[in-house]
Design an enzyme around this catalytic site. Structure first.
Site, mmCIF file in Angstrom:
data_model
loop_
_atom_site.group_PDB
_atom_site.id
_atom_site.type_symbol
_atom_site.label_atom_id
_atom_site.label_comp_id
_atom_site.label_asym_id
_atom_site.label_seq_id
_atom_site.Cartn_x
_atom_site.Cartn_y
_atom_site.Cartn_z
ATOM 1 N N GLY A 42 1.071 -1.194 -0.033
ATOM 2 C CA GLY A 42 0.328 -0.006 0.167
ATOM 3 C C GLY A 42 0.731 1.380 -0.069
ATOM 4 O O GLY A 42 2.026 1.077 0.852
ATOM 5 N N GLY B 274 0.107 -5.254 0.850
ATOM 6 C CA GLY B 274 -1.275 -5.468 -0.442
ATOM 7 C C GLY B 274 -0.594 -6.053 -1.671
ATOM 8 O O GLY B 274 -1.571 -6.592 -2.459
ATOM 9 N N GLU C 6 3.771 -4.279 8.260
ATOM 10 C CA GLU C 6 2.367 -4.252 8.283
ATOM 11 C C GLU C 6 2.476 -3.101 9.973
ATOM 12 O O GLU C 6 2.765 -2.203 9.873
ATOM 13 C CB GLU C 6 1.359 -4.642 7.996
ATOM 14 C CG GLU C 6 1.049 -4.493 6.532
ATOM 15 C CD GLU C 6 1.883 -5.023 6.136
ATOM 16 O OE1 GLU C 6 1.626 -5.093 4.467
ATOM 17 O OE2 GLU C 6 2.449 -6.295 5.721
ATOM 18 N N ASP D 151 -3.119 -7.590 6.967
ATOM 19 C CA ASP D 151 -4.043 -7.301 6.239
ATOM 20 C C ASP D 151 -3.793 -8.193 4.740
ATOM 21 O O ASP D 151 -3.590 -8.494 4.781
ATOM 22 C CB ASP D 151 -4.300 -5.656 6.239
ATOM 23 C CG ASP D 151 -3.116 -4.834 5.622
ATOM 24 O OD1 ASP D 151 -2.573 -5.709 4.687
ATOM 25 O OD2 ASP D 151 -3.179 -3.597 5.479
#
Length: 387
Positions: free
Chosen positions: A71, A117, A140, A148
């Site tokens: 991300g 991601g 993360e 995630d």
């Protein structure tokens, strides 16, 4: 070859040739980090091709030296005051579900960096090809977030407690390690990757056996003894099976004093400098994920991400982004600064379900509702308009 995205500067390029479509993440200078526009375009093309009878095979790749570094953290930081990232968060989790359940054959060609991601666009695929240049990690928790984009579903299903280890320590895996632990399906030398892509294009078919046979021609077997991370699994399991974060750290540090465990100290250093709040949220999420379905994990992760970005109990995520991506002083000031000061009550608050209309809406089973639940059909657009 017909090219859907004619603008070479677009963040996602889409090409169609015969029965094969190619999607290229196209932000090479930014290591193909995932922005709102990236998510919007990837979802658009995948929906179009799944519904198109002419498309049988979809190839995923990244431009430049990375597949995707995950991300766009700077995007999150810029939008921290006004729920700017609400839309991209909803769209990304909705997209993750469709990548896991895609109805056409998909192949990821993964060179260079693949994180967070970005890995969510490769690991769930039927075929994910890595090279000697591939580097995987889940960073993360280190910046105050959590694992995630479906990884609370993926990581607990790795051997032993390897999932907990990877997500809490930000440990890196090579391409061969990824194949050995089940995060990729094939290892192909980087100099053969373009030739493999051309063969898949020439195959002009999504037949899984035919695709598998082509990839097998280029792939190299990964022997267990080459999988260095698996050689450490006994120690990892012993430490990372512990119930609490504090017990894991204590056990891991104690193991570091044993002969042959010198590798633990640099890993432990990374673990201890990560956000205590992010670590505790991540550990609980992974543990819950062992007994949750994919939709349950995605809905939970959506809540966690939304609550963290809204600083419901902590602003660690923005402090982490500041320290590692904005100012780059690598000196985050976590609040609270130690695991023992992160209360269970605060963690419970982060995991608390939303009211039904605010949850992530994933499609029900059945072809008729396959692409339902989009951001536009949720209550969130109206909430943003009212801000």
């Amino acid at each position: 070859m017909a090219e859907e995205s004619l603008n070479a500067n677009e963040v996602v390029l889409a090409e169609e040739t015969g029965h094969v479509s190619v999607i290229t993440l196209n932000r090479p200078r930014q290591l193909n980090v995932i922005s709102s526009r990236v998510v919007e375009l990837v979802a658009k093309y995948l929906e179009k091709w799944e519904k198109d009878d002419d498309t049988e095979l979809v190839i995923f790749k990244g431009a430049g030296r990375a597949f995707s570094a995950g991300g766009d953290l700077k995007m999150f930081y810029a939008g921290r005051k006004d729920d700017f990232c609400l839309e991209v968060v909803y769209r990304m989790y909705w997209l993750c579900y469709h990548i896991h359940t895609y109805r056409k054959t998909m192949v990821a060609l993964v060179h260079g960096i693949v994180m967070g991601g970005g890995a969510a666009m490769t690991v769930p695929l039927k075929f994910s090809v890595v090279t000697e240049n591939t580097v995987f990690s889940m960073p993360e928790a280190s910046v105050g977030l959590h694992s995630d984009c479906s990884f609370s579903y993926i990581l607990p299903r790795l051997p032993g407690y390897l999932g907990e280890y990877l997500t809490l320590t930000n440990a890196r895996l090579s391409g061969k390690d990824m194949v050995a632990v089940g995060l990729a399906t094939h290892f192909v030398p980087s100099e053969k990757l373009k030739e493999l892509e051309n063969r898949l294009l020439g195959l002009n078919s999504g037949d899984e056996n035919a695709v598998s046979n082509v990839i097998e021609e280029f792939s190299i077997d990964v022997l267990p003894e080459e999988a260095t991370i698996l050689n450490k699994l006994q120690t990892i399991n012993k430490c990372f099976c512990k119930e609490s974060l504090e017990e894991i750290i204590e056990s891991f540090e104690a193991e570091g004093w044993n002969n042959g465990n010198e590798w633990i100290w640099p890993v432990l250093k990374v673990l201890k400098r990560a956000s205590p709040t992010g670590l505790k949220i991540t550990l609980r999420s992974i543990r819950e994920g062992r007994n949750q379905t994919l939709p349950e994990c995605l809905k939970k992760e959506f809540r966690l991400t939304m609550n963290l970005l809204r600083s419901v109990v902590s602003e660690d995520v923005y402090e982490g982004i500041r320290a590692f991506s904005i100012d780059k002083d690598n000196a985050p000031k976590w609040n609270p600064p130690t695991p023992g000061e992160v209360s269970n009550e605060k963690i419970d608050l982060i995991f608390k379900p939303f009211s039904p209309e605010l949850e992530l809406h994933l499609p029900a089973e059945g072809e008729a509702s396959r692409w339902d639940g989009k951001y536009e059909d949720s209550v969130y657009p109206s909430l943003r308009e009212n801000k």
